[in-house]
Write a protein that holds these residues in place. Structure first.
Motif, PDB file in Angstrom:
ATOM      1  N   ALA A 105      15.380 -44.451   6.743  1.00  0.00           N
ATOM      2  CA  ALA A 105      16.478 -45.277   7.344  1.00  0.00           C
ATOM      3  C   ALA A 105      16.614 -45.182   8.874  1.00  0.00           C
ATOM      4  O   ALA A 105      16.496 -44.064   9.000  1.00  0.00           O
ATOM      5  CB  ALA A 105      17.506 -46.354   7.229  1.00  0.00           C
ATOM      6  N   PRO A 106      16.154 -45.508  10.630  1.00  0.00           N
ATOM      7  CA  PRO A 106      16.515 -45.441  11.618  1.00  0.00           C
ATOM      8  C   PRO A 106      18.042 -45.634  11.322  1.00  0.00           C
ATOM      9  O   PRO A 106      18.317 -45.074  11.047  1.00  0.00           O
ATOM     10  CB  PRO A 106      16.663 -47.171  12.438  1.00  0.00           C
ATOM     11  N   TYR A 107      18.088 -44.039  13.292  1.00  0.00           N
ATOM     12  CA  TYR A 107      19.366 -43.683  13.534  1.00  0.00           C
ATOM     13  C   TYR A 107      20.522 -43.236  14.544  1.00  0.00           C
ATOM     14  O   TYR A 107      19.007 -44.177  15.333  1.00  0.00           O
ATOM     15  CB  TYR A 107      19.542 -41.875  13.372  1.00  0.00           C
ATOM     16  N   LEU A 108      21.024 -44.270  14.694  1.00  0.00           N
ATOM     17  CA  LEU A 108      22.099 -44.511  15.726  1.00  0.00           C
ATOM     18  C   LEU A 108      23.376 -43.455  15.904  1.00  0.00           C
ATOM     19  O   LEU A 108      23.521 -43.568  15.351  1.00  0.00           O
ATOM     20  CB  LEU A 108      22.520 -45.937  15.994  1.00  0.00           C
ATOM     21  N   ALA A 109      23.102 -42.989  17.536  1.00  0.00           N
ATOM     22  CA  ALA A 109      24.148 -41.979  16.982  1.00  0.00           C
ATOM     23  C   ALA A 109      25.604 -42.707  17.558  1.00  0.00           C
ATOM     24  O   ALA A 109      26.586 -41.833  16.568  1.00  0.00           O
ATOM     25  CB  ALA A 109      24.179 -41.253  18.156  1.00  0.00           C
TER      26      ALA A 109
END
Length: 372
Positions: A105-109
């Motif tokens: 999955a994508p990652y957002l900090a």
């Protein structure tokens, strides 16, 4: 290369559970219960007390026994989804078309004041998503692409960011991270009101697409201020897409030998998929991570194999040398290390595969080779 329409079609599919409850066969419930008798009131009170005590014990155990699988999130953040809620997501190399392969999955900090969640790994042709919000996430249906409950609850200064992507249509030969996300600028986004798949309300949506990511930013007001847009852009700038390499669907990444026994001079290959995800969910996109294979080193001494260490590890078989067999990996989906069986006495010898990045190292696999 898949078309934009193909991506949007995949991103907008919502899967309901395999079996909805059979509502048609249920009898209607009595909405107004009869007045409780005194004995019944006493029983209800006793039951409530029991449930309260049990709840306190459960909370106590949850805080004392829980063992996180990743470092704690920074202050102000909600933890990302625990890996235990997803199927095991990797191990052993898998072909791109394999039903055993998944895509991460994508990652957002999630900077200070942000809550983040990422979806479980997805099968080929399915979308993965990442969310970031300035308010806590409520329970959502497992199949939805956008957090409708959070969007509906946004205050005027609230923000929800959603990122959706389908990576299974891309060729891993392009490299793990072939996409440029510099085009994800909210200044260039399309502003629109809510559509039919989103909850009703007086709020604005900014939508922008940069291959292969579809980004939607929801503001709790129809006219978001420049301050709110800048805040959303700073969080969006932390976005990382996962590698387009298919990951094994079960177990850890690991490594394997082309054969596990041989004689002096035989050629042997150590190979496996490259692990790119860090413990906090972010991705190593530097292309500098490499896998290093060592011969005859004790598994307990693997920390001393790192180039950061000044301690010489001990050989597992004291009468035979400790050898560095080679390295592989870097900016590719898999690694392959070939070596020749050294001139050593017959017996079993450990081979340790070390993953080493720019600032850390970890043991990836421990194998055994028999010299005949």
């Amino acid at each position: 290369m898949p078309s934009l329409d193909d991506h949007f079609d995949a991103l907008t599919k919502v899967r309901p559970p395999d079996a909805w409850p059979d509502l048609g066969e249920r009898d209607p419930r009595q909405l107004v219960p009869p007045p409780p008798t005194i004995p019944r009131r006493i029983g209800v009170a006793a039951l409530a007390l029991t449930v309260a005590i049990a709840g306190l014990l459960f909370v106590s155990r949850a805080f004392t026994d829980r063992r996180p699988t990743a470092p704690a999130s920074p202050a102000g953040n909600a933890p990302t989804s625990e890996l235990s809620t997803c199927e095991d997501s990797s191990t052993g190399p898998q072909p791109s078309g394999s039903t055993d392969a998944v895509y991460l999955a994508p990652y957002l900090a999630g900077g200070e004041g942000w809550y983040t969640l990422s979806s479980c790994p997805a099968r080929a042709r399915d979308a993965t998503v990442a969310w970031a919000s300035t308010i806590p996430f409520e329970t959502e249906h497992a199949a939805v692409a956008i957090p409708t409950n959070a969007i509906a609850a946004l205050p005027p200064d609230g923000i929800v960011i959603t990122v959706e992507t389908v990576l299974s249509g891309y060729d891993p030969a392009l490299g793990p991270f072939p996409f440029d996300l510099s085009g994800l600028r909210l200044a260039d986004a399309t502003k629109r009101p809510p559509n039919e798949e989103e909850p009703p309300g007086d709020y604005a949506v900014l939508e922008v697409y940069s291959e292969p990511a579809l980004v939607r930013v929801y503001f709790g007001t129809p006219s978001a201020s420049e301050r709110l847009i800048d805040s959303a852009q700073r969080e969006l700038d932390t976005l990382q897409l996962p590698p387009i390499c298919p990951a094994p669907a079960q177990g850890g990444y690991g490594a394997e030998l082309s054969k596990d026994q041989g004689a002096l001079g035989d050629l042997v290959t150590v190979s496996g998929p490259m692990p790119f995800q860090r413990e906090d969910g972010s991705y190593d996109t530097s292309g500098k991570t490499r896998m290093i294979a060592w011969w005859n080193v004790s598994e307990e001494d693997w920390p001393y194999l790192s180039s950061f260490s000044t301690v010489r590890p001990s050989p597992a078989v004291e009468t035979s040398p400790l050898l560095r067999l080679g390295e592989g990996g870097g900016d590719s989906c898999s690694f392959s290390i070939r070596f020749t069986v050294p001139d050593v006495p017959s017996g079993d010898y450990p081979i340790v595969v070390l993953q080493e990045g720019s600032d850390s190292s970890a043991i990836e696999a421990s194998l055994t080779f028999r010299v005949t």
